[in-house]
Scaffold this active site. Structure first.
Site, mmCIF file in Angstrom:
data_model
loop_
_atom_site.group_PDB
_atom_site.id
_atom_site.type_symbol
_atom_site.label_atom_id
_atom_site.label_comp_id
_atom_site.label_asym_id
_atom_site.label_seq_id
_atom_site.Cartn_x
_atom_site.Cartn_y
_atom_site.Cartn_z
ATOM 1 N N GLU A 304 56.286 -12.264 -31.524
ATOM 2 C CA GLU A 304 56.614 -13.568 -32.104
ATOM 3 C C GLU A 304 57.710 -13.516 -33.163
ATOM 4 O OE1 GLU A 304 52.382 -15.814 -31.652
ATOM 5 O OE2 GLU A 304 52.552 -14.460 -33.355
HETATM 6 C C1 TNX Z 1 49.119 -14.724 -31.453
HETATM 7 S S1 TNX Z 1 48.824 -12.159 -30.172
HETATM 8 C C2 TNX Z 1 49.457 -13.694 -32.307
HETATM 9 C C3 TNX Z 1 48.777 -13.557 -33.589
HETATM 10 C C4 TNX Z 1 47.803 -14.673 -33.844
HETATM 11 C C5 TNX Z 1 47.046 -14.995 -32.582
HETATM 12 C C6 TNX Z 1 46.007 -16.028 -32.751
HETATM 13 C C7 TNX Z 1 49.983 -11.832 -30.990
HETATM 14 C C8 TNX Z 1 50.679 -10.626 -30.619
HETATM 15 N N1 TNX Z 1 50.320 -12.670 -31.970
HETATM 16 O O1 TNX Z 1 49.716 -13.486 -34.638
HETATM 17 O O2 TNX Z 1 46.927 -14.275 -34.851
HETATM 18 O O3 TNX Z 1 47.968 -15.417 -31.604
HETATM 19 O O4 TNX Z 1 45.249 -16.163 -31.586
#
Ligand code: TNX
Length: 488
Positions: A304
């Site tokens: 992300e």
């Molecule tokens: C996505 S999964 C994220 C996390 C969040 C999560 C909540 C991932 C690699 N990144 O930063 O905590 O969703 O479900």
């Protein structure tokens, strides 16, 4: 022998029982300190409920009847690193494996063959029969993990140890610790002390922060090791770094420290990828962590990163990969890292796209953590008091009923290192909350990681799982009593 989770490769019941009584003795191969430790673990595990002070004794010659025998001396090499054979007659419990890790996994099977009250913390009535028969067992995948997010909310040393014990019960062998994120930095770094003292001072919603000292971390690692679990530390970067950016102005492109953040948005922060000091920071952090991590892996997040351009992102990941290799470790990253040029020894962790396929095309192995199946922070259903549901609602059946080798087109059995269930903690404030989300779904993920696909399925799994209700209750685990299971 009908309630085992994960389901063993082969179970042949003989219909009788070995009665565990106060005079039983645990024999281990003479001169094998590791087996003696597992023997002590077994004796200590049975002590509270039975009141028995089982002795652990080095075997010299053939042990007498009423013995539990832990041995690696004639272990069948076919059983691999973690496999074991458990042979139970009315006189002997013989647990043999080629390696101590297999003996430890077999001990978990033994625990599950006793009445559920064996797990109680106080004296119980007994009796303590163990069904006779032969169990041969070994795992399908090498990596069977759970991830705990100690960044959004912090969970302390004792809580993490308890979590480790629960992982061990289901034969998991990796604890991935998500040690840093926008809302908190949770590991002391000597060369950058403000990360923990300032960056670790708060949590989501303004809840109390906290962090592990390096001694705490060493204690977690050692505790996990004694349960044959490898700790995989994650420092998420270049995104999810707001707590670091709040702790040191020089990590920001504009040289100005950010205020601490306690919300739950994602994707807005980034290290300043063009600055040299950023890479000095990463080297300092990862070298301190690597020095205290006996396991082969360093997880660098990489997810992300909307605040970094794709080109900057690729260059960044490639540079970080070189830093990790220089530490003698294998880089693990969320599947987004597959956009970069990767070494085949690096590992990509799938969570929600098909980017992991690009990792496989580059010759990497992948860890499967599909959010729609394996995300323990997803609500069970719309009435769940905790959790999120951006991926979907994940009931116990959803978490159990999926097949790794047919999850993603282009990813076959051999490409899969294993499975892992992440538990993100935006909505979780206590260890009871953690338990409620992890159990019983984590037992299902553990079975997917351990057991072959033949001979099992939801219809019979739910019956086995039902027998774990009293077991989890005896361990005082705050588990979710899913309406999909007829709990005992
Ligand atoms: C996505 S999964 C994220 C996390 C969040 C999560 C909540 C991932 C690699 N990144 O930063 O905590 O969703 O479900």
């Amino acid at each position: 022998m009908g309630g085992l989770i994960p389901l063993p490769v082969s179970v042949k019941p003989a219909g009788g029982a070995f009665l565990l009584e106060a005079d039983a003795t645990i024999y281990v191969d003479a001169g094998n300190a590791e087996l003696a430790q597992i023997g002590e673990y077994l004796a200590a595990g049975f002590r509270p409920a039975t009141g028995f002070e089982l002795r652990v004794v080095p075997a010299t010659g053939a042990p007498p009847p009423r013995s539990l025998i832990l041995t690696t001396s004639d272990g069948d090499a076919e059983l691999g690193e973690e496999g074991y054979q458990l042979t139970i007659t009315s006189d002997f419990v013989t647990l043999s494996a080629p390696h101590p890790a297999g003996v430890f996994r077999g001990v978990q099977t033994l625990r599950q063959l006793l009445p559920p009250s064996i797990e109680a913390a106080s004296a119980q009535a007994g009796p303590w029969p163990i069904a006779t028969g032969v169990i041969r067992d070994r795992p399908r995948f090498a990596w069977r993990g759970a991830m705990l997010d100690v960044a959004r909310h912090f969970f302390g040393l004792e809580e993490v140890k308890r979590f480790i014990d629960l992982l061990a019960y289901y034969k998991l062998n990796r604890l991935h610790l998500h040690l840093s994120d926008d809302q908190g930095w949770r590991i002391a770094i000597n060369s950058w002390p403000n990360l923990a003292t300032h960056g670790g001072s708060t949590a989501v919603g303004g809840d109390p922060g906290g962090y592990f000292s390096q001694d705490d971390y060493a204690e977690i690692v050692a505790y996990a090791q004694s349960r044959y679990i490898t700790v995989v530390p994650e420092i998420d970067m270049p995104g999810h770094t707001h707590a670091a950016l709040a702790s040191y102005p020089e990590l920001n492109c504009d040289g100005e420290a950010r205020p601490l953040y306690t919300g739950i948005e994602v994707g807005f922060s980034s290290l300043c990828v063009g600055k040299d000091i950023t890479y000095r920071f990463i080297e300092d952090v990862l070298s301190e962590l690597a020095a205290r991590t006996p396991g082969a892996y360093l997880h660098i997040g990489g997810d992300e990163t909307q605040a970094t351009t794709p080109e900057d992102y690729r260059r960044f990941i490639e540079r970080v990969q070189a830093i990790v290799s220089a530490q003698g470790k294998r880089m693990v990253g969320w599947e987004e890292i597959a956009q970069a040029d990767l070494d085949s020894t690096s590992i990509a962790q799938h969570w929600s796209s098909d980017m992991a396929v690009r990792a496989v095309e580059q010759g990497l192995q992948v860890i499967l953590s599909p959010a729609t199946r394996a995300y323990l922070d997803m609500q069970y259903d719309p009435s769940s008091p905790l959790g999120l549901h951006w991926a979907r609602y994940v009931e116990v059946r959803d978490a159990y009923e999926w097949e790794p080798a047919s999850l993603l087109e282009g990813i076959r059995e051999d490409d899969i290192l294993g499975v892992e269930a992440p538990l993100w903690s935006e909505t979780l404030r206590t260890i009871q909350d953690v338990e409620f989300m992890a159990f019983p779904r984590l037992a299902g993920i553990a079975e997917i990681g351990w057991s072959t696909r033949t001979g099992r399925g939801w219809g019979e799994y739910r019956a086995r799982l039902a027998t774990h209700g009293p077991r989890l209750a005896a361990m005082e685990v705050n588990f979710y009593r899913s309406p999909q299971v007829d709990w005992r």
